[in-house]
Design a protein around this motif. Structure first.
Motif, short mmCIF file in Angstrom:
data_model
loop_
_atom_site.label_atom_id
_atom_site.label_comp_id
_atom_site.label_asym_id
_atom_site.label_seq_id
_atom_site.Cartn_x
_atom_site.Cartn_y
_atom_site.Cartn_z
N ALA A 162 0.62 -1.16 -0.06
CA ALA A 162 -0.01 -0.09 0.05
C ALA A 162 0.97 1.28 -0.09
CB ALA A 162 -0.93 -0.08 1.10
N GLU A 163 2.09 1.13 0.74
CA GLU A 163 2.87 2.51 0.67
C GLU A 163 3.30 2.93 -0.62
OE1 GLU A 163 6.88 4.23 3.00
OE2 GLU A 163 6.07 2.28 3.57
N ASP A 164 3.92 1.55 -1.31
CA ASP A 164 4.37 1.79 -2.75
C ASP A 164 3.36 2.49 -3.72
OD1 ASP A 164 6.83 0.77 -1.97
OD2 ASP A 164 6.47 -1.09 -2.86
N LEU A 165 2.17 1.92 -3.59
CA LEU A 165 0.83 2.35 -4.34
C LEU A 165 0.67 3.65 -4.08
CD1 LEU A 165 -1.84 -0.39 -4.39
CD2 LEU A 165 -0.47 0.53 -6.35
N ARG A 166 0.82 4.35 -2.81
CA ARG A 166 0.43 5.67 -2.43
C ARG A 166 1.59 6.52 -3.00
NH1 ARG A 166 -2.20 9.78 -2.54
NH2 ARG A 166 -1.81 11.41 -1.07
N ASN A 167 3.02 6.03 -2.78
CA ASN A 167 3.91 6.73 -3.61
C ASN A 167 3.91 7.05 -4.94
OD1 ASN A 167 5.19 7.02 -1.03
ND2 ASN A 167 6.62 5.35 -0.93
N LEU A 168 3.37 5.87 -5.70
CA LEU A 168 3.12 6.12 -7.03
C LEU A 168 1.98 7.11 -7.30
CD1 LEU A 168 3.41 2.19 -8.51
CD2 LEU A 168 4.89 4.43 -8.91
N GLU A 169 0.88 7.08 -6.47
CA GLU A 169 0.01 8.07 -6.69
C GLU A 169 0.43 9.50 -6.35
OE1 GLU A 169 -3.06 7.02 -3.83
OE2 GLU A 169 -3.71 5.00 -5.03
N ILE A 170 1.33 9.69 -5.48
CA ILE A 170 1.86 10.87 -5.23
C ILE A 170 2.78 11.34 -6.28
CG2 ILE A 170 3.56 12.23 -3.59
CD1 ILE A 170 2.24 10.46 -1.29
N ALA A 171 3.54 10.58 -6.97
CA ALA A 171 4.45 10.83 -7.96
C ALA A 171 3.48 11.37 -9.14
CB ALA A 171 5.42 9.62 -8.34
N PHE A 172 2.67 10.50 -9.44
CA PHE A 172 1.64 10.96 -10.63
C PHE A 172 1.01 12.28 -10.52
CE2 PHE A 172 -2.46 11.11 -12.61
CZ PHE A 172 -2.09 10.90 -14.24
N GLN A 173 0.47 12.45 -9.26
CA GLN A 173 -0.03 13.91 -8.85
C GLN A 173 1.06 14.95 -9.17
OE1 GLN A 173 -1.55 13.07 -5.11
NE2 GLN A 173 -3.44 12.24 -5.88
N THR A 174 2.40 14.70 -8.71
CA THR A 174 3.19 15.78 -8.62
C THR A 174 3.65 16.00 -10.01
OG1 THR A 174 4.14 15.10 -6.69
CG2 THR A 174 5.61 16.24 -7.94
#
Length: 190
Positions: A162-174
């Motif tokens: 879940a943490e990796d998924l969240r980091n990918l979401e943050i990278a995408f949003q950024t």
């Protein structure tokens, strides 16, 4: 990972565009107020752009490898990205340009190659015979499906929990925010 290192109290010093954080006292001072002492991370727009370019080149290499495994030799990674951008809709060349980062002359060349290879159909518009609508053929749909299936392996490597998924979401949003800011700066200036 940088956030994790900062929270654990490990010093992270980043050199950007050949400059160290110490070369930017006003930025370093702001970072020291916002973060624990001795932690300086300076990222410029130029460094972000260079990183995006490098990541894009690496991804093109991954696509090239996957296409080689599939026996696809008549189109390259850039054309595969055009196919993936078209997806399951029919659209105009202008709409396709909005979906990707293509130069007008490049997209014309890519579309000609894809049409010659049987990956897309170009249909003249009913209203305006000068413009065309583009859609994938069965061959183009199959290549996209094969590439998406191969992409599952890379997704599992990047998103193990879940943490990796969240980091990918943050990278995408950024990255999306960068696209909006840089796009608006191009259109309207600062």
């Amino acid at each position: 990972m940088i956030q994790k290192l900062l929270h654990e109290g490990v010093e992270v010093e980043t050199s950007i565009d050949g400059f160290a954080a110490a070369d930017f006292p006003e930025i370093s001072a702001d970072n020291k107020k916002a973060k624990p002492a001795n932690h300086a991370v300076v990222v410029t727009h130029f460094e972000l752009a260079r990183m995006i370019e490098r990541v894009n080149r690496r991804f093109a290499g991954v696509l090239r490898n996957e296409m080689t495994k599939l026996g696809i030799e008549d189109v390259g990674p850039a054309q595969a990205m055009v196919l993936l951008a078209i997806g399951d809709v029919e659209l105009s060349v202008g709409e396709l340009l909005d979906r990707g980062h293509y130069v007008g002359s490049n997209i014309s060349y890519y579309l000609k190659q894809l049409a010659d290879g049987g990956y897309i159909d170009r249909v003249a518009s009913q209203r305006d015979k000068r413009s065309a609508r583009i859609r994938l053929t069965e061959k183009g749909e199959q290549l996209c499906a094969d590439l998406r299936n191969a992409g599952g392996t890379y997704n599992r490597l990047l998103a193990r929990d879940a943490e990796d998924l969240r980091n990918l979401e943050i990278a995408f949003q950024t990255l999306h925010r960068l696209e909006l800011v840089w796009g608006n700066a191009t259109r309207y200036g600062l």
